[in-house]
Design a protein around this motif. Structure first.
Motif, short mmCIF file in Angstrom:
data_model
loop_
_atom_site.label_atom_id
_atom_site.label_comp_id
_atom_site.label_asym_id
_atom_site.label_seq_id
_atom_site.Cartn_x
_atom_site.Cartn_y
_atom_site.Cartn_z
N ARG A 1 0.85 -1.19 0.00
CA ARG A 1 0.00 0.00 0.00
C ARG A 1 0.88 1.24 0.00
NH1 ARG A 1 -2.38 -3.45 3.74
NH2 ARG A 1 -4.49 -4.18 3.21
N CYS A 2 0.93 1.91 -1.15
CA CYS A 2 1.73 3.13 -1.25
C CYS A 2 1.14 4.22 -0.35
CB CYS A 2 1.80 3.60 -2.69
SG CYS A 2 2.37 2.34 -3.85
N ASN A 3 -0.17 4.37 -0.42
CA ASN A 3 -0.92 5.29 0.42
C ASN A 3 -2.38 4.85 0.41
OD1 ASN A 3 -2.01 6.44 -2.06
ND2 ASN A 3 -0.05 7.53 -2.24
N ASP A 4 -3.28 5.69 0.87
CA ASP A 4 -4.70 5.30 0.94
C ASP A 4 -5.32 5.10 -0.43
OD1 ASP A 4 -4.56 5.38 3.67
OD2 ASP A 4 -5.37 7.42 3.83
N ASP A 5 -4.72 5.68 -1.46
CA ASP A 5 -5.33 5.63 -2.79
C ASP A 5 -4.62 4.68 -3.76
OD1 ASP A 5 -7.23 7.53 -2.06
OD2 ASP A 5 -5.92 9.21 -2.62
N ASN A 6 -3.41 4.25 -3.46
CA ASN A 6 -2.62 3.48 -4.43
C ASN A 6 -2.10 2.19 -3.80
OD1 ASN A 6 -2.40 5.59 -6.71
ND2 ASN A 6 -1.70 6.71 -4.91
N THR A 7 -2.26 1.10 -4.55
CA THR A 7 -1.83 -0.21 -4.08
C THR A 7 -1.18 -0.98 -5.21
OG1 THR A 7 -3.68 -0.29 -2.51
CG2 THR A 7 -2.57 -2.36 -3.00
N LEU A 8 -0.06 -1.63 -4.92
CA LEU A 8 0.64 -2.51 -5.86
C LEU A 8 0.52 -3.95 -5.37
CD1 LEU A 8 3.92 -0.53 -6.59
CD2 LEU A 8 2.21 -1.16 -8.29
N SER A 9 0.41 -4.88 -6.30
CA SER A 9 0.33 -6.29 -5.92
C SER A 9 1.08 -7.14 -6.93
CB SER A 9 -1.12 -6.75 -5.83
OG SER A 9 -1.76 -6.67 -7.09
N PHE B 1 -1.99 -2.89 -10.24
CA PHE B 1 -1.92 -1.56 -9.62
C PHE B 1 -3.34 -1.01 -9.51
CE2 PHE B 1 -1.84 3.10 -10.24
CZ PHE B 1 -1.19 3.45 -9.06
N THR B 2 -3.67 -0.47 -8.34
CA THR B 2 -4.99 0.10 -8.09
C THR B 2 -4.85 1.53 -7.59
OG1 THR B 2 -5.90 -2.07 -7.52
CG2 THR B 2 -7.15 -0.14 -6.82
N HIS B 3 -5.58 2.43 -8.26
CA HIS B 3 -5.64 3.83 -7.84
C HIS B 3 -7.10 4.19 -7.64
CE1 HIS B 3 -4.91 8.12 -7.49
NE2 HIS B 3 -5.78 8.33 -8.48
N LYS B 4 -7.53 4.26 -6.38
CA LYS B 4 -8.93 4.52 -6.05
C LYS B 4 -9.83 3.50 -6.77
CE LYS B 4 -8.29 9.43 -5.03
NZ LYS B 4 -8.71 10.82 -5.32
N ALA B 5 -10.66 3.96 -7.70
CA ALA B 5 -11.58 3.06 -8.39
C ALA B 5 -11.03 2.53 -9.71
CB ALA B 5 -12.91 3.77 -8.64
N PHE B 6 -9.80 2.89 -10.04
CA PHE B 6 -9.19 2.44 -11.29
C PHE B 6 -8.16 1.35 -10.99
CE2 PHE B 6 -5.54 2.71 -14.18
CZ PHE B 6 -6.17 2.41 -15.38
#
Length: 209
Positions: free
Chosen positions: A45-53, A99-104
């Motif tokens: 979790r980079c921050n609350d809005d961005n996640t890498l997996s 990669f997830t950014h909010k709803a994208f």
């Protein structure tokens, strides 16, 4: 690991012995097989809005008893069906990065499948006999890119759009497949050269409530 990183690592080891005997055909087939199946999953979790997996998985699909049995079954006067005691299990290995950014969200994956099993038909033009059997006909690679977006601007309307592009590359096993292809009809379409297929898909959905 820490507040931002989750990780799971595993490996499965399998050892098996296949001892097949055909009393009618006076044949015996003994196989010793050892396989490793690794598994890896990492989420950051980079921050609350961005996640890498990142995930890595492996699977195996073993042939059943009927496919391994070399006994010949006469379907009719001109058709026989036999198993293949030399059939190898089909294995697949897959890696996916997301990669997830909010709803994208966007993800890319690569999958390798070895020793793909398939039933084929071999026709003997001299004896006028049709033989159905199973064999490992090809290795295959699948590459996929997927994008999706979910939006709920209105409380009474849920909507999402997703699209994907994937490519499939097939490589017939040599020299067995080429011998089958040259001058012998087959029920499956197996190209003697490497084949690649690219497909694009787009989906959209609106849910009202």
């Amino acid at each position: 690991m820490n507040d931002k990183t989750e990780a799971k690592v595993g490996i499965r080891c399998e050892y098996g012995v296949l001892d097949g005997k055909s009393f009618k055909m006076s044949q015996q087939s003994v196989k010793h097989q050892f396989d490793l199946f690794p598994t890896l999953y990492i989420k950051y979790r980079c921050n609350d809005d961005n996640t890498l997996s990142l995930s890595v998985t492996s699977r195996i699909n073993r042939p059943n008893y009927v496919d391994l049995n070399p006994f010949t079954t006469y379907v009719d006067a001109h058709t026989i069906q036999t198993g293949n005691p030399n059939l190898q299990p089909m294995k697949s290995y897959m890696a996916e990065l997301g990669f997830t950014h909010k709803a994208f969200s966007i993800s890319a994956s690569a999958k390798r499948i070895t020793s793909v099993m398939s039933t084929y038909t071999d026709i003997d033009e001299v004896g006028k006999m049709t033989r159905h059997t199973v064999d490992n006909v090809m290795d295959k690679s699948v590459y996929n890119l997927n994008l999706s977006y979910y939006f709920d601007c209105l409380k009474w309307l849920d909507s999402y759009v997703d699209g994907s592009v994937y490519m499939v590359s097939s490589e017939p096993l040599m020299p067995h497949c080429q011998q089958l292809l040259h001058g012998r009809p087959m029920s499956h379409s197996i190209d003697s050269h490497n084949t690649r297929t690219v497909v694009c898909l787009l989906n959209a959905c609106l849910d009202k409530y």
